[in-house]
Design an enzyme around this catalytic site. Structure first.
Site, PDB file in Angstrom:
ATOM      1  N   ARG A   1      33.366 -27.163 -12.392  1.00 13.69           N
ATOM      2  CA  ARG A   1      32.090 -26.789 -12.453  1.00 13.69           C
ATOM      3  C   ARG A   1      30.909 -27.881 -12.571  1.00 13.69           C
ATOM      4  O   ARG A   1      29.862 -27.702 -13.201  1.00 13.69           O
ATOM      5  CB  ARG A   1      31.886 -25.750 -13.633  1.00 13.69           C
ATOM      6  CG  ARG A   1      32.284 -26.507 -14.950  1.00 13.69           C
ATOM      7  CD  ARG A   1      31.619 -25.949 -16.193  1.00 13.69           C
ATOM      8  NE  ARG A   1      31.954 -26.504 -17.482  1.00 13.69           N
ATOM      9  CZ  ARG A   1      31.843 -26.214 -18.703  1.00 13.69           C
ATOM     10  NH1 ARG A   1      30.657 -25.126 -18.906  1.00 13.69           N
ATOM     11  NH2 ARG A   1      32.164 -26.611 -19.733  1.00 13.69           N
TER      12      ARG A   1
ATOM     13  N   ASP B   1      34.236 -19.739 -13.432  1.00 11.60           N
ATOM     14  CA  ASP B   1      32.971 -19.215 -12.431  1.00 11.60           C
ATOM     15  C   ASP B   1      32.303 -20.562 -11.976  1.00 11.60           C
ATOM     16  O   ASP B   1      31.189 -20.203 -11.394  1.00 11.60           O
ATOM     17  CB  ASP B   1      32.106 -18.147 -13.275  1.00 11.60           C
ATOM     18  CG  ASP B   1      31.759 -18.853 -14.693  1.00 11.60           C
ATOM     19  OD1 ASP B   1      31.939 -19.902 -14.887  1.00 11.60           O
ATOM     20  OD2 ASP B   1      31.117 -18.047 -15.339  1.00 11.60           O
ATOM     21  N   GLY B   2      32.764 -21.664 -12.675  1.00  7.05           N
ATOM     22  CA  GLY B   2      31.750 -22.829 -12.051  1.00  7.05           C
ATOM     23  C   GLY B   2      30.463 -22.983 -12.869  1.00  7.05           C
ATOM     24  O   GLY B   2      29.791 -23.854 -12.648  1.00  7.05           O
TER      25      GLY B   2
ATOM     26  N   ARG C   1      23.989 -34.768 -16.136  1.00  2.02           N
ATOM     27  CA  ARG C   1      24.671 -35.744 -16.802  1.00  2.02           C
ATOM     28  C   ARG C   1      24.446 -37.178 -16.063  1.00  2.02           C
ATOM     29  O   ARG C   1      24.541 -37.190 -15.070  1.00  2.02           O
ATOM     30  CB  ARG C   1      25.943 -35.264 -17.266  1.00  2.02           C
ATOM     31  CG  ARG C   1      26.979 -36.352 -17.867  1.00  2.02           C
ATOM     32  CD  ARG C   1      28.161 -35.684 -18.624  1.00  2.02           C
ATOM     33  NE  ARG C   1      29.036 -35.489 -17.836  1.00  2.02           N
ATOM     34  CZ  ARG C   1      30.204 -34.825 -18.161  1.00  2.02           C
ATOM     35  NH1 ARG C   1      30.389 -34.248 -19.443  1.00  2.02           N
ATOM     36  NH2 ARG C   1      31.216 -34.493 -17.110  1.00  2.02           N
TER      37      ARG C   1
ATOM     38  N   ARG D   1      37.965 -41.032 -14.906  1.00  4.20           N
ATOM     39  CA  ARG D   1      38.838 -40.814 -16.194  1.00  4.20           C
ATOM     40  C   ARG D   1      40.092 -41.154 -16.138  1.00  4.20           C
ATOM     41  O   ARG D   1      40.738 -41.389 -15.073  1.00  4.20           O
ATOM     42  CB  ARG D   1      38.884 -39.206 -16.358  1.00  4.20           C
ATOM     43  CG  ARG D   1      37.413 -38.638 -16.126  1.00  4.20           C
ATOM     44  CD  ARG D   1      37.379 -36.906 -15.813  1.00  4.20           C
ATOM     45  NE  ARG D   1      35.959 -36.544 -15.258  1.00  4.20           N
ATOM     46  CZ  ARG D   1      35.557 -35.784 -16.378  1.00  4.20           C
ATOM     47  NH1 ARG D   1      36.043 -35.342 -17.345  1.00  4.20           N
ATOM     48  NH2 ARG D   1      34.184 -35.205 -15.729  1.00  4.20           N
TER      49      ARG D   1
ATOM     50  N   ASP E   1      41.811 -36.008 -19.508  1.00  3.42           N
ATOM     51  CA  ASP E   1      40.551 -35.745 -18.636  1.00  3.42           C
ATOM     52  C   ASP E   1      39.527 -36.017 -19.297  1.00  3.42           C
ATOM     53  O   ASP E   1      38.242 -36.206 -18.658  1.00  3.42           O
ATOM     54  CB  ASP E   1      40.722 -34.337 -18.120  1.00  3.42           C
ATOM     55  CG  ASP E   1      40.347 -33.203 -18.894  1.00  3.42           C
ATOM     56  OD1 ASP E   1      41.275 -33.376 -19.800  1.00  3.42           O
ATOM     57  OD2 ASP E   1      39.306 -32.439 -19.015  1.00  3.42           O
TER      58      ASP E   1
ATOM     59  N   ASP F   1      32.571 -35.573 -22.318  1.00  2.00           N
ATOM     60  CA  ASP F   1      32.844 -34.184 -22.140  1.00  2.00           C
ATOM     61  C   ASP F   1      32.690 -33.713 -23.730  1.00  2.00           C
ATOM     62  O   ASP F   1      33.909 -33.568 -24.396  1.00  2.00           O
ATOM     63  CB  ASP F   1      34.285 -34.067 -21.807  1.00  2.00           C
ATOM     64  CG  ASP F   1      34.184 -33.773 -20.318  1.00  2.00           C
ATOM     65  OD1 ASP F   1      32.965 -33.819 -19.848  1.00  2.00           O
ATOM     66  OD2 ASP F   1      35.289 -33.538 -19.614  1.00  2.00           O
TER      67      ASP F   1
HETATM   68  P1  AMP Z   1      36.733 -29.210 -20.453  1.00  2.00           P
HETATM   69  O1  AMP Z   1      37.495 -28.370 -21.104  1.00  2.00           O
HETATM   70  O2  AMP Z   1      35.210 -28.987 -20.025  1.00  2.00           O
HETATM   71  O3  AMP Z   1      37.026 -30.739 -20.263  1.00  2.00           O
HETATM   72  O4  AMP Z   1      37.249 -28.540 -18.889  1.00  2.00           O
HETATM   73  C1  AMP Z   1      38.669 -28.682 -18.652  1.00  2.00           C
HETATM   74  C2  AMP Z   1      38.764 -28.435 -17.184  1.00  2.00           C
HETATM   75  O5  AMP Z   1      38.339 -27.023 -16.732  1.00  2.00           O
HETATM   76  C3  AMP Z   1      37.774 -29.143 -16.096  1.00  2.00           C
HETATM   77  O6  AMP Z   1      38.926 -29.367 -14.886  1.00  2.00           O
HETATM   78  C4  AMP Z   1      36.610 -28.488 -15.889  1.00  2.00           C
HETATM   79  O7  AMP Z   1      35.971 -28.425 -14.556  1.00  2.00           O
HETATM   80  C5  AMP Z   1      37.336 -26.878 -15.806  1.00  2.00           C
HETATM   81  N1  AMP Z   1      36.293 -25.902 -16.368  1.00  2.00           N
HETATM   82  C6  AMP Z   1      35.724 -25.697 -17.596  1.00  2.00           C
HETATM   83  N2  AMP Z   1      34.896 -24.620 -17.520  1.00  2.00           N
HETATM   84  C7  AMP Z   1      34.878 -24.135 -16.145  1.00  2.00           C
HETATM   85  C8  AMP Z   1      34.292 -23.185 -15.439  1.00  2.00           C
HETATM   86  N3  AMP Z   1      33.429 -22.399 -16.193  1.00  2.00           N
HETATM   87  N4  AMP Z   1      34.488 -22.841 -14.067  1.00  2.00           N
HETATM   88  C9  AMP Z   1      35.379 -23.693 -13.553  1.00  2.00           C
HETATM   89  N5  AMP Z   1      35.931 -24.637 -14.207  1.00  2.00           N
HETATM   90  C10 AMP Z   1      35.826 -25.059 -15.341  1.00  2.00           C
HETATM   91 MG    MG Z   2      36.858 -32.258 -19.405  1.00  2.00          MG
END
Ligand code: AMP
Ligand code: MG
Length: 490
Positions: free
Chosen positions: A97, A129-130, A180, A187, A256, A266
């Site tokens: 996203r 949903d991105g 950001r 990473r 990540d 993050d």
């Molecule tokens: P995070 O928990 O923010 O570190 O995200 C973990 C993974 O989930 C990463 O690959 C993000 O890009 C993906 N991600 C988190 N939220 C969404 C979302 N709403 N739509 C698509 N991908 C997501």
């Molecule tokens: Mg992340």
């Protein structure tokens, strides 16, 4: 290297070196436009340091850039691929996203990634949903700027726009996009992706790029990849010690969420510890306490082991030798971390020189803070100001004994009491983004009132000021916040 375009009126000067890397490492992807973008917060000092002119950034054309509705000239939008360990399990991830618009070249020639978070689906979105909701994006804005104010390396937040669209989570929420700014978004998981699915050449291209961008002192060494490993270990040992010293709990130290640049990245369910307790966990999804306060240093090491594994083919052409080199470097992490932490703790107590008993003195204080459930930040600011707040700790026999020992220790050093106080003021923040204050600011912002958040950001920009007007922010949290939980809230 892409041609860099003419500087825009607002000062955009975007380069796209990451897009020159092997194609497996990213996907070309434009943000998905939104219906009614509105700028709700803009970081003026940050904008200026990037060479951006704030008077232009607020016009519709530039708000459209922050919303992903317009692509600035010179930008080649991409989503970055990565794959890493989430709570110990390996997954294919990537910018699900987020979109990297490019790298802003600042007036002093520095390079910073400009990334939109919440900008629509990408090939890495999986089921998501991105999109992002306003509360979590503002939360990242507040905490990342607070970290910057504390002097802790971090990605930063340039702007938040609301999209005019809803996002559906447990509730229906307002959609938002965060812009950001980061030294880079490379990473540990970017390396894991390249090592897992790329060729050796692709992995090497990523490593060479990273060295050129972040560790150019090592470029001409016989083996720059050993240098890369050494530097990343050093940066993480330093970063995690800084987290521990202010009581910051990241909450999701998945691979990540560990940046090669050594910046905190993050911001999800992170929070600052109030009552000192090494077992503290805030994240509602971290049921086993994998990312508890006390586990942050060993987890950083665990992540660094994953990083070193990706570099094995580059460290030496003999596998056993590579493993030996990696193990040797990794074995330094604990010592480096401990040295940084001890140095930081001495400063927090106003101690300049080294005595062998210092660690006992520090551990002794921490253990009585734990026993009497003392507030972490307030204990150190009370010591700094030499006054006792309304906390049980200060009336105990144990504390009084400790206090005598500490004073005797200060008297044994050459530096004056004044110098100690100065050192302590610079090492102990009097204000941190207390959970109740952050929640209060977010609640108001979600109703359209940004004044509380702006005031909070102002105070957090100078947390070592010990200024009169900050006293309201030094207050301990209400009892109802003692079981505070944070949510990923994506
Ligand atoms: P995070 O928990 O923010 O570190 O995200 C973990 C993974 O989930 C990463 O690959 C993000 O890009 C993906 N991600 C988190 N939220 C969404 C979302 N709403 N739509 C698509 N991908 C997501
Ligand atoms: Mg992340």
């Amino acid at each position: 290297m892409q041609d860099m375009k003419i500087k825009s009126e607002a000062g955009w000067k975007l380069d796209n070196t990451y897009a020159d890397l092997p194609k497996t490492l990213f996907s070309k992807q434009k943000p998905t436009p939104v219906t009614a973008p509105e700028l709700v917060i803009l970081n003026q000092p940050l904008a200026e340091s990037l060479g951006l002119k704030t008077e232009f950034l607020q016009d519709n054309d530039n708000v459209a850039i922050f919303a992903g509705n317009k692509i600035e000239e010179g930008s080649l939008p991409i989503a970055q691929a990565y794959a890493g360990h989430q709570f110990g399990y390996f997954n294919m991830l990537g910018d699900g996203r987020a979109i990297l618009l490019g790298e802003q070249i600042t007036p002093s020639g520095e390079r910073f990634d400009i990334q939109l978070k919440g900008s629509g689906r990408t090939p890495y979105s999986r089921g998501g949903d991105g999109r992002a909701a306003l509360g979590p994006m503002l939360r990242e804005y507040i905490i990342s700027e607070a970290m910057h104010g504390l002097g802790i390396p971090t990605t930063r937040s340039l702007a938040v726009v609301t999209t005019g669209e809803s996002v559906i989570r447990e509730n229906v929420l307002s959609g938002a996009i965060l812009t950001r700014v980061a030294s880079s978004h490379i990473r540990v998981a970017t390396f894991q992706y390249a090592a897992e699915w790329g060729t050796i050449e692709e992995l090497k291209a990523l490593a060479d790029y990273t060295i050129k961008r972040h560790f150019s002192d090592g470029e001409n060494l016989e083996n720059p990849y050993i240098f890369l490993l050494q530097e990343v270990i050093k940066l993480q040992a330093s970063l995690i010690s800084k987290w521990q010293l202010v009581g910051f709990i990241h909450g999701v130290m998945n691979t990540d969420n560990m940046a090669i640049s050594g910046e905190t990245i993050d911001y999800g369910p992170c929070a600052f510890m109030d009552t000192y307790d090494p077992e503290t966990v805030f994240s509602s999804i971290d049921r086993e306490g994998r990312y508890a306060y006390k586990n942050q240093p060993p987890i950083a090491k665990w992540n660094l082991v994953r990083f070193a594994e990706t570099l094995l083919p580059l460290l030496h052409n003999n596998h056993e030798k590579s493993v030996e080199i990696a193990q040797n470097e990794l074995s330094k992490f604990a010592g480096l971390y401990h040295d940084n932490w001890l140095r930081g703790m001495r400063s927090k107590l106003g101690i300049f020189n080294k005595e062998s008993q210092d660690e006992d003195l520090i551990e002794n204080l921490l253990s009585i803070m734990h026993k009497y459930k003392a507030d972490y930040t307030s204990t150190f600011s009370a010591l700094t100001l030499d006054k006792s707040y309304d906390m049980e700790l200060f009336n105990t026999k144990e504390f009084k004994q400790w206090y005598e020992l500490w004073n005797a220790r200060l008297n044994r050093q050459q530096e004056s009491k004044e110098s100690s106080i100065k050192l302590m003021k610079n090492s102990n923040p009097s204000v941190i983004p207390r959970n109740y204050r952050v929640e209060e600011a977010l609640e108001a912002a979600e109703k359209g009132d940004y004044t509380i958040m702006e005031k909070l950001l102002y105070v957090l920009s100078n947390p070592y000021a010990y200024a009169e007007n900050q006293s309201a922010y030094e207050k301990l949290p209400p009892k109802s916040f003692s079981s505070y939980r944070t949510f990923c809230g994506t």
